[in-house]
Design a protein around this motif. Structure first.
Motif, PDB file in Angstrom:
ATOM      1  N   ARG A  18     -11.303   5.083   0.279  1.00 29.24           N
ATOM      2  CA  ARG A  18     -10.199   5.083   1.211  1.00 29.24           C
ATOM      3  C   ARG A  18      -9.818   6.649   1.583  1.00 29.24           C
ATOM      4  O   ARG A  18      -9.808   7.449   0.795  1.00 29.24           O
ATOM      5  N   PHE A  20      -7.309   8.613   4.291  1.00 29.59           N
ATOM      6  CA  PHE A  20      -5.935   8.427   4.883  1.00 29.59           C
ATOM      7  C   PHE A  20      -5.962   9.035   6.047  1.00 29.59           C
ATOM      8  O   PHE A  20      -4.881   8.803   6.676  1.00 29.59           O
ATOM      9  N   ASP A 137      -7.216  -3.236  -2.748  1.00 28.28           N
ATOM     10  CA  ASP A 137      -6.629  -2.591  -1.922  1.00 28.28           C
ATOM     11  C   ASP A 137      -5.016  -2.416  -2.037  1.00 28.28           C
ATOM     12  O   ASP A 137      -4.149  -1.815  -2.069  1.00 28.28           O
ATOM     13  N   THR A 138      -4.382  -3.796  -2.276  1.00 27.13           N
ATOM     14  CA  THR A 138      -3.024  -4.244  -2.544  1.00 27.13           C
ATOM     15  C   THR A 138      -2.519  -3.320  -3.821  1.00 27.13           C
ATOM     16  O   THR A 138      -1.682  -2.595  -3.705  1.00 27.13           O
ATOM     17  N   PHE A 140      -4.133  -1.051  -5.358  1.00 24.46           N
ATOM     18  CA  PHE A 140      -4.150   0.635  -5.136  1.00 24.46           C
ATOM     19  C   PHE A 140      -2.706   1.100  -4.360  1.00 24.46           C
ATOM     20  O   PHE A 140      -2.210   2.020  -4.778  1.00 24.46           O
ATOM     21  N   ASP A 141      -2.391   0.444  -3.223  1.00 21.72           N
ATOM     22  CA  ASP A 141      -1.349   0.980  -2.342  1.00 21.72           C
ATOM     23  C   ASP A 141      -0.207   0.840  -3.192  1.00 21.72           C
ATOM     24  O   ASP A 141       0.710   1.747  -3.100  1.00 21.72           O
ATOM     25  N   LYS A 142       0.004  -0.273  -4.068  1.00 22.98           N
ATOM     26  CA  LYS A 142       1.428  -0.302  -4.955  1.00 22.98           C
ATOM     27  C   LYS A 142       1.375   0.910  -5.979  1.00 22.98           C
ATOM     28  O   LYS A 142       2.513   1.432  -6.089  1.00 22.98           O
ATOM     29  N   LEU A 144      -0.202   3.883  -5.844  1.00 20.88           N
ATOM     30  CA  LEU A 144      -0.042   5.104  -5.149  1.00 20.88           C
ATOM     31  C   LEU A 144       1.472   5.198  -4.374  1.00 20.88           C
ATOM     32  O   LEU A 144       2.151   6.367  -4.521  1.00 20.88           O
ATOM     33  N   ARG A 145       2.097   3.946  -4.140  1.00 21.22           N
ATOM     34  CA  ARG A 145       3.431   4.236  -3.528  1.00 21.22           C
ATOM     35  C   ARG A 145       4.383   4.683  -4.770  1.00 21.22           C
ATOM     36  O   ARG A 145       5.338   5.393  -4.600  1.00 21.22           O
ATOM     37  N   GLU A 148       4.048   8.380  -5.637  1.00 17.64           N
ATOM     38  CA  GLU A 148       4.844   8.985  -4.654  1.00 17.64           C
ATOM     39  C   GLU A 148       6.236   9.189  -4.667  1.00 17.64           C
ATOM     40  O   GLU A 148       6.936  10.065  -4.683  1.00 17.64           O
TER      41      GLU A 148
END
Length: 662
Positions: A18, A20, A137-138, A140-142, A144-145, A148
């Motif tokens: 991925r 960004f 992907d879902t 990973f996004d969760k 990472l969010r 952060e």
């Protein structure tokens, strides 16, 4: 914010990635990708510890799953302070293996059944990674969010309660309610601690001001300076009873007394002007002379660790169980840590932690720099976690084999160490062209007092014995006696001859312009003189300088940029550990950074090392590992004595044996 994240197989197959930003996506697909540089410059060379790798403004961190042969990599802008990257890598590794372990196991097994990497790559194209990792992907996004947001909340919490100004902390308490400390015991404790720290700092600064201009440190017991400021305060030395006292008087000295005080006579020649053979023999150690190959080339000897018996049995002794070895030996102590690992077992980080700590202590005892020892041990641990071993001997051998393999990878030269081949190549290319033949130039750099001039003369002797004409350029125009020292070496080398010849004055000369001149200009003139007079090699001696002295490092970089030498050899001591890393790193960085933008030597760094005083360290040869790890450049020679023949080549196997020995 991250720039790039990827999950790859150790064989080079990318399972998921991925990017960004558009720039990161374009960079990831190019050959200059920081991920590609990581694989080429760190992982392949065996530097596989979990650490931050920096390249072209990017910081890269990674971790492994050894049993599935996976590499998790995260890249981000180096200027950013992302505190959650380590936690992110650990979480991604755990979740990815948890969700897709059956698929990954089958994929790795299919690769191992193939005959070649080419077939593996073609077979990998038949696997549908997009479908297999659907839903990742879902996840990973969760993750990472969440990371952060957690980092952002921590930053806000830190900024809500800023530290009190120094003026307030240093102000005595008063009856004013506004200055009364908070009732919160934690806050009160923190503020009191800060106040004490500030007061201690002020006391130290005041004490430093009182001692300005004095030498030494204060003795806390007496309050007096522990370093004498004059000869009268120094501890008197014991007088040598056998020393003959010199008589002083009003009478003029006699001729015999003057003769005993005259040290200016050239001791290498008698009154008839003939060379004294005994003095020439003292310049060459017959036992350390090199050997002649079938084609007549003179090769210096290899450095060998200990006697033949010790060399043959070093690894065998290191692999013996604890009960067969003294308890005080470090590798024996490491071996005792395996006593609880019985039967078949999959090694974990908890199992290896005490073993790696003992291994780190052993490397540090061998004079390996502390940071390098930690990274080497972490790399060994990364290769062992998840491996299945069985039995005491098997586990012990597995760890030592991993350490030996890691040391061998680090010490194995990435470039050629054959200087004679490089010189011949340049000479032959010049002969085949119409241009005038240029000499092969070598610049010796290093800190003060490491033996640059002495070992330069040893290299010169080796070149002369191979039939080459050598010009020594005296570019140390600062140190008193530097030119005279080289003049003595040239005189000695001229008398030694080649292949038994009594004179070789035409094979070595000194080029000097005195003191206080520009070293870069002298080197340029020396190379031109060598070209016009058909010299084969120019050896450029430079002044010693500390690695933190920026003006002198800029002057050295100017010499490199103006003359573009064929080799830049860093001369360092074998006695230093952590200091060797600091010296070599800063020399290499300064040469690269301070080179003139218009100079031919822009971007040049250290090309190789020559380690001096090698005979003083016995088996504590860790400086070689530290220097090679930092630059990735080879150690070309080591100096091990006081004669012109005391020059050795390093073999990787001998160094590894010395490091592993007890």
């Amino acid at each position: 914010m991250l720039d790039h994240c990827s999950i790859s197989h150790k064989g080079g197959i990318v399972l998921w990635s991925r990017s960004f930003t558009p720039d990161a996506a374009q960079l990831a697909s190019s050959s200059a990708s920081p991920v590609n540089s990581l694989i080429q410059e760190a992982l392949i060379e065996g530097k596989t510890a979990e650490q931050k790798y920096e390249k072209d403004g990017y910081a890269v961190k990674w971790t492994f799953v050894n049993d599935l042969e996976l590499i998790f990599v995260v890249a981000y802008q180096r200027i950013l302070q992302l505190t959650y990257v380590d936690d992110l890598l650990a979480t991604l590794k755990r979740l990815f293996v948890q969700y897709f372990e059956p698929f990954l196991t089958a994929f790795v097994a299919s690769i191992h059944t193939l005959n070649s990497a080419k077939n593996a790559a073609s077979q990998a194209t038949s696997w549908d990674f997009a479908k297999a990792f659907e839903g990742w992907d879902t996840i990973f996004d969760k993750v990472l969010r969440g990371m952060e947001e957690k980092a952002a909340n921590e930053r806000k919490t830190r900024w809500k309660a800023p530290a009190r100004p120094i003026e307030e902390l240093s102000t005595p308490p008063s009856d004013d309610q506004s200055t009364v400390p908070s009732n919160n015991p934690d806050t009160s404790h923190d503020e009191q601690q800060i106040a004490r720290n500030v007061q201690a700092l002020k006391n130290r600064l005041r004490g430093r001001g009182r001692q300005r201009g004095r030498i030494g440190r204060l003795d806390p017991s007496s309050g007096r300076d522990s370093h004498p400021n004059s000869d009268s305060e120094a501890t008197p030395k014991k007088k040598n009873k056998t020393k003959t006292q010199r008589k002083w008087g009003n009478e003029a000295p006699t001729e015999s007394e003057m003769a005993t005080l005259d040290f200016s006579i050239d001791k290498a020649e008698d009154t008839s002007g003939q060379v004294n053979p005994q003095d020439l023999q003292s310049l060459v150690d017959q036992s350390s002379l090199g050997t002649r190959t079938q084609d007549g080339m003179y090769e210096v000897k290899d450095w060998e660790f200990g006697s033949d018996k010790d060399t043959n049995n070093a690894i065998a002794n290191a692999l013996k169980p604890l009960e067969q070895k003294p308890a005080s030996t470090s590798l024996g102590t490491i071996g005792s840590l395996f006593a609880r690992l019985t039967g078949s077992k999959v090694l974990t980080e908890a199992d290896l932690k005490p073993v790696l700590e003992g291994m780190k202590q052993h490397l540090m005892k061998k004079n390996v720099a502390m940071d390098i020892a930690e990274k080497v041990c972490e790399g060994v641990g990364e290769t062992l976690v998840g491996q299945k071993v069985g039995g005491f001997q098997t586990t012990s051998a597995a760890v030592r084999l991993a350490l030996s393999t890691s040391l061998t990878r680090i010490l194995t030269p990435k470039t050629s160490t054959d200087l004679l081949l490089s010189i011949k190549t340049k000479r032959s290319s010049a002969l085949s062209s119409t241009q005038q033949r240029m000499p092969y130039s070598i610049t010796f750099v290093g800190v003060n007092g490491v033996g640059k001039s002495t070992n330069l003369s040893k290299v010169c002797f080796w070149l002369i014995q191979n039939g080459l004409r050598v010009l020594i350029a005296a570019c140390d125009t600062f140190r008193s006696g530097a030119v005279e020292q080289l003049r003595v070496h040239v005189r000695n080398l001229s008398m030694l001859g080649v292949n038994g010849a009594t004179d070789s004055k035409g094979r070595v000369e000194l080029f000097e312009r005195g003191y206080g001149k520009d070293a870069a200009g002298i080197a340029r003139e020396a190379i031109s003189y060598a070209r016009d007079n058909e010299f084969d090699v120019v050896l450029i001696d430079t002044a010693g300088r500390m690695q933190d002295n920026e003006p002198l490092m800029r002057a050295l970089a100017k010499l490199v940029a103006v003359n573009n030498p064929d080799k830049i050899i860093f001369v360092g001591e074998a006695l230093v550990g952590n200091e060797a890393v600091d010296q070599l790193t800063k020399f290499d960085r300064a040469l690269r950074d301070f080179s003139s933008a218009s100079g031919a030597g822009k971007g040049r760094g250290i090309d190789g090392m020559l380690v001096t005083k090698w005979d003083t360290v016995d088996d504590k040869v860790g400086a070689a590992l530290s220097m090679t790890y930092v630059t990735g450049q080879p150690i070309i020679f080591v100096g091990c004595g006081q004669t012109y023949t005391d020059l050795r080549q390093l073999r990787v196997a001998n160094v590894v044996q010395a490091i592993l020995s007890d």
